[in-house]
Enzyme design. Sequence first.
Site, PDB file in Angstrom:
ATOM      1  N   LYS A  29       0.837  -1.213   0.000  1.00 30.09           N
ATOM      2  CA  LYS A  29       0.000   0.000   0.000  1.00 30.09           C
ATOM      3  C   LYS A  29       0.867   1.256   0.000  1.00 30.09           C
ATOM      4  CE  LYS A  29      -1.890   1.751   4.020  1.00 30.09           C
ATOM      5  NZ  LYS A  29      -1.652   3.197   4.115  1.00 30.09           N
ATOM      6  N   ASN A  30       1.804   1.300   0.934  1.00 27.76           N
ATOM      7  CA  ASN A  30       2.572   2.537   1.101  1.00 27.76           C
ATOM      8  C   ASN A  30       3.555   2.802  -0.039  1.00 27.76           C
ATOM      9  OD1 ASN A  30       1.143   2.943   3.389  1.00 27.76           O
ATOM     10  ND2 ASN A  30       2.847   2.657   4.821  1.00 27.76           N
ATOM     11  N   ARG A  99      -4.183   9.869   4.898  1.00 24.84           N
ATOM     12  CA  ARG A  99      -3.087  10.796   5.143  1.00 24.84           C
ATOM     13  C   ARG A  99      -2.273  11.069   3.866  1.00 24.84           C
ATOM     14  NH1 ARG A  99      -0.249  14.154   8.768  1.00 24.84           N
ATOM     15  NH2 ARG A  99       1.940  13.896   8.323  1.00 24.84           N
ATOM     16  N   CYS A 123      -5.402   7.528   9.608  1.00 23.62           N
ATOM     17  CA  CYS A 123      -5.538   6.891  10.918  1.00 23.62           C
ATOM     18  C   CYS A 123      -5.269   7.858  12.043  1.00 23.62           C
ATOM     19  CB  CYS A 123      -4.575   5.723  11.011  1.00 23.62           C
ATOM     20  SG  CYS A 123      -5.189   4.284  10.166  1.00 23.62           S
ATOM     21  N   ARG A 128      -0.972  14.557  13.795  1.00 18.76           N
ATOM     22  CA  ARG A 128      -0.145  14.267  12.606  1.00 18.76           C
ATOM     23  C   ARG A 128      -0.047  15.527  11.747  1.00 18.76           C
ATOM     24  NH1 ARG A 128      -1.688   8.495  10.037  1.00 18.76           N
ATOM     25  NH2 ARG A 128       0.343   8.702   9.060  1.00 18.76           N
ATOM     26  N   PRO A 129       0.851  16.440  12.129  1.00 16.93           N
ATOM     27  CA  PRO A 129       0.942  17.706  11.400  1.00 16.93           C
ATOM     28  C   PRO A 129       1.537  17.529  10.000  1.00 16.93           C
ATOM     29  CG  PRO A 129       2.659  17.571  13.091  1.00 16.93           C
ATOM     30  CD  PRO A 129       1.815  16.340  13.229  1.00 16.93           C
ATOM     31  N   ILE A 130       1.381  18.573   9.158  1.00 18.38           N
ATOM     32  CA  ILE A 130       1.973  18.533   7.812  1.00 18.38           C
ATOM     33  C   ILE A 130       2.888  19.749   7.610  1.00 18.38           C
ATOM     34  CG2 ILE A 130       0.237  17.105   6.656  1.00 18.38           C
ATOM     35  CD1 ILE A 130      -1.048  19.734   5.629  1.00 18.38           C
ATOM     36  N   ASP A 131       3.359  20.307   8.744  1.00 20.69           N
ATOM     37  CA  ASP A 131       4.191  21.509   8.665  1.00 20.69           C
ATOM     38  C   ASP A 131       5.441  21.311   7.809  1.00 20.69           C
ATOM     39  OD1 ASP A 131       4.773  19.729  10.797  1.00 20.69           O
ATOM     40  OD2 ASP A 131       6.133  21.184  11.685  1.00 20.69           O
ATOM     41  N   ASP A 314       4.619   0.717  12.033  1.00 17.74           N
ATOM     42  CA  ASP A 314       3.419   0.071  11.494  1.00 17.74           C
ATOM     43  C   ASP A 314       3.269  -1.381  11.954  1.00 17.74           C
ATOM     44  OD1 ASP A 314       2.659   2.360  10.268  1.00 17.74           O
ATOM     45  OD2 ASP A 314       3.183   1.753   8.235  1.00 17.74           O
ATOM     46  N   ILE A 336       7.940   7.117  16.845  1.00 16.46           N
ATOM     47  CA  ILE A 336       7.402   7.832  15.675  1.00 16.46           C
ATOM     48  C   ILE A 336       5.993   8.352  15.984  1.00 16.46           C
ATOM     49  CG2 ILE A 336       6.936   7.705  13.183  1.00 16.46           C
ATOM     50  CD1 ILE A 336       9.799   6.928  13.716  1.00 16.46           C
ATOM     51  N   ARG A 406      -8.646  -0.870   4.673  1.00 15.24           N
ATOM     52  CA  ARG A 406      -7.867   0.195   4.030  1.00 15.24           C
ATOM     53  C   ARG A 406      -6.512  -0.347   3.548  1.00 15.24           C
ATOM     54  NH1 ARG A 406      -6.502   5.113   7.398  1.00 15.24           N
ATOM     55  NH2 ARG A 406      -5.315   5.371   5.500  1.00 15.24           N
TER      56      ARG A 406
HETATM   57  C1  UD1 Z   1       4.180   7.080   6.568  1.00 14.89           C
HETATM   58  C2  UD1 Z   1       3.363   5.819   6.376  1.00 14.89           C
HETATM   59  C3  UD1 Z   1       2.887   5.279   7.716  1.00 14.89           C
HETATM   60  C4  UD1 Z   1       4.076   5.092   8.647  1.00 14.89           C
HETATM   61  C5  UD1 Z   1       4.921   6.359   8.731  1.00 14.89           C
HETATM   62  C6  UD1 Z   1       6.213   6.164   9.518  1.00 14.89           C
HETATM   63  C7  UD1 Z   1       2.307   6.045   4.212  1.00 14.89           C
HETATM   64  C8  UD1 Z   1       1.049   6.270   3.456  1.00 14.89           C
HETATM   65  N1  UD1 Z   1       2.215   6.121   5.542  1.00 14.89           N
HETATM   66  O1  UD1 Z   1       3.309   8.029   7.184  1.00 14.89           O
HETATM   67  O2  UD1 Z   1       2.227   4.043   7.483  1.00 14.89           O
HETATM   68  O3  UD1 Z   1       3.598   4.757   9.938  1.00 14.89           O
HETATM   69  O4  UD1 Z   1       5.293   6.806   7.419  1.00 14.89           O
HETATM   70  O5  UD1 Z   1       6.987   5.161   8.956  1.00 14.89           O
HETATM   71  O6  UD1 Z   1       3.341   5.771   3.639  1.00 14.89           O
HETATM   72  N2  UD1 Z   1       5.666  14.825  11.180  1.00 14.89           N
HETATM   73  C9  UD1 Z   1       5.612  16.161  11.553  1.00 14.89           C
HETATM   74  N3  UD1 Z   1       5.365  17.089  10.574  1.00 14.89           N
HETATM   75  C10 UD1 Z   1       5.176  16.742   9.279  1.00 14.89           C
HETATM   76  C11 UD1 Z   1       5.229  15.387   8.914  1.00 14.89           C
HETATM   77  C12 UD1 Z   1       5.485  14.451   9.889  1.00 14.89           C
HETATM   78  O7  UD1 Z   1       5.782  16.504  12.721  1.00 14.89           O
HETATM   79  O8  UD1 Z   1       4.951  17.637   8.448  1.00 14.89           O
HETATM   80  C13 UD1 Z   1       5.945  13.791  12.207  1.00 14.89           C
HETATM   81  C14 UD1 Z   1       4.809  12.794  12.392  1.00 14.89           C
HETATM   82  O9  UD1 Z   1       3.823  13.284  13.273  1.00 14.89           O
HETATM   83  C15 UD1 Z   1       5.548  11.579  12.916  1.00 14.89           C
HETATM   84  C16 UD1 Z   1       6.888  11.659  12.188  1.00 14.89           C
HETATM   85  O10 UD1 Z   1       7.023  12.994  11.743  1.00 14.89           O
HETATM   86  O11 UD1 Z   1       5.752  11.695  14.299  1.00 14.89           O
HETATM   87  C17 UD1 Z   1       7.047  10.731  11.019  1.00 14.89           C
HETATM   88  O12 UD1 Z   1       5.902  10.822  10.197  1.00 14.89           O
HETATM   89  P1  UD1 Z   1       5.993  10.565   8.626  1.00 14.89           P
HETATM   90  O13 UD1 Z   1       7.261   9.829   8.325  1.00 14.89           O
HETATM   91  O14 UD1 Z   1       5.735  11.838   7.930  1.00 14.89           O
HETATM   92  O15 UD1 Z   1       4.770   9.577   8.413  1.00 14.89           O
HETATM   93  P2  UD1 Z   1       3.723   9.574   7.225  1.00 14.89           P
HETATM   94  O16 UD1 Z   1       4.385   9.947   5.951  1.00 14.89           O
HETATM   95  O17 UD1 Z   1       2.501  10.307   7.643  1.00 14.89           O
END
Ligand code: UD1
Length: 426
Positions: A29-30, A99, A123, A128-131, A314, A336, A406
Amino acid sequence: MKTKNRPRPFFRMEGGHSLCGTVKVQGSKNAALPVLAATLLMEDTCRILNCPNISDIECMKILLQEVGCLVKSCGHTCEVNATTVSETWFPKREMKKMRSSIILLGAMLARKKEAQVYYPGGCLLGERPIDLHLAALEKLGAKIVQEKDMLCASCKELKGCEIKFPFPSVGATQNVLLAAVTAVGETTIVHAAKEPEICVLCEFLKKAGADIEGYGTDVISIRGVKTLHGTSFQIPSDRIVAGTYLFGALGTGGHIVLENAPIEHMEKTLETIRQMGGTITCDEAKKTIELLSDRRPCNLERLETASYPGFPTDLQSSLLTTACVSEGKLVLKDTIFGQRFRIVEELERMGARISLQDGGCTIEGVKELAGRNVIARELRGGAALVEAGLIAEGITTVFDIGFVERGYEDIVRDYRSLGAKIEKGC
Ligand code: UD1
């Protein structure tokens, strides 16, 4: 709205039996989601093979169709032609379902110089910020304006630069890759994520004509190219699904063989299972992993999830479930997603002894769990509750299985081929 008579699908299983048999691991999936998002960059047809038939992939196909892509699916093959992309707005309903929809922002900006997206869903694993995504895209030249939970992004052109993340993020690294492959000049990502899914995306983009180096390390260099061309690409097997079934067999005491197993991406998972007492045999040529679990597993004293090549977050819920019936104590920390412990309450109701701490928990292994009615609240935790039901004595019913669907193509089919007594109902 009437909810009384709405069917509530569930998985029901009779636990307490060992898993024995062979199962073929589905596509990842990922890995598939970002590859499908990347097809937006090409004014050509891409043929993606081994896509899993799961609801997240359906959701990504709808998002691509909504902006004008022609999407054709047959079995596990998905063809996308993005020549006809006409819209730059992605619908809220689908954006909120997962996400990874946020990586469409980088792809659409690269393709059309503008994009309108919503804050993504997915999930509930705590905040789960996107900053990091937004700051990186702004550094590449995007102007992003937020209106309530909608993000409107535009740019004259995207220009390569150095993006230095404070820590690695899988999604943010993918977003930058998608925005930078056709940008003007060179982009360097420092503290890039090193997960196999990043490498898969880079390999797909390279096959389509991109110029990328360093993926799989924490510095990735991208030299922008003018255009990319259509290509065909095979999605690798899902390392998380493979790990789920291995922890299931370890917990029930079984003997299983995984076919189509992504052995090279599972080192830490396999090492952990061996340390807990499972006998693992890998055949690289045949792509099989055999697990024999002929005694009660033992708990490692401590384990922390970490970015790749560490133990994957995961698989934390699957490990936690097996740990509930393993000998001894485990102090488990998720570095994480520190709040990814929503199944603890359900496992406790099944007889597990767990105490929650900040960012983790301590599990004291018990001899057996008891079947109960439980509720899935997120994808991987939901799959772990199915595992708990297979381990537990008696009948377990897992509700709200849409979360599990999912990411798992047919968990009932797969566990049945391992001899489990499990069915889906509603
Ligand atoms: C992806 C995977 C998810 C997996 C995760 C970590 C997909 C679709 N999802 O999620 O299954 O659990 O990697 O291996 O591939 N963070 C911030 N700001 C941001 C982005 C992330 O603070 O803008 C933090 C997150 O809250 C988290 C950490 O960074 O604590 C890592 O998250 P990230 O690697 O971005 O995970 P995803 O890409 O959401």
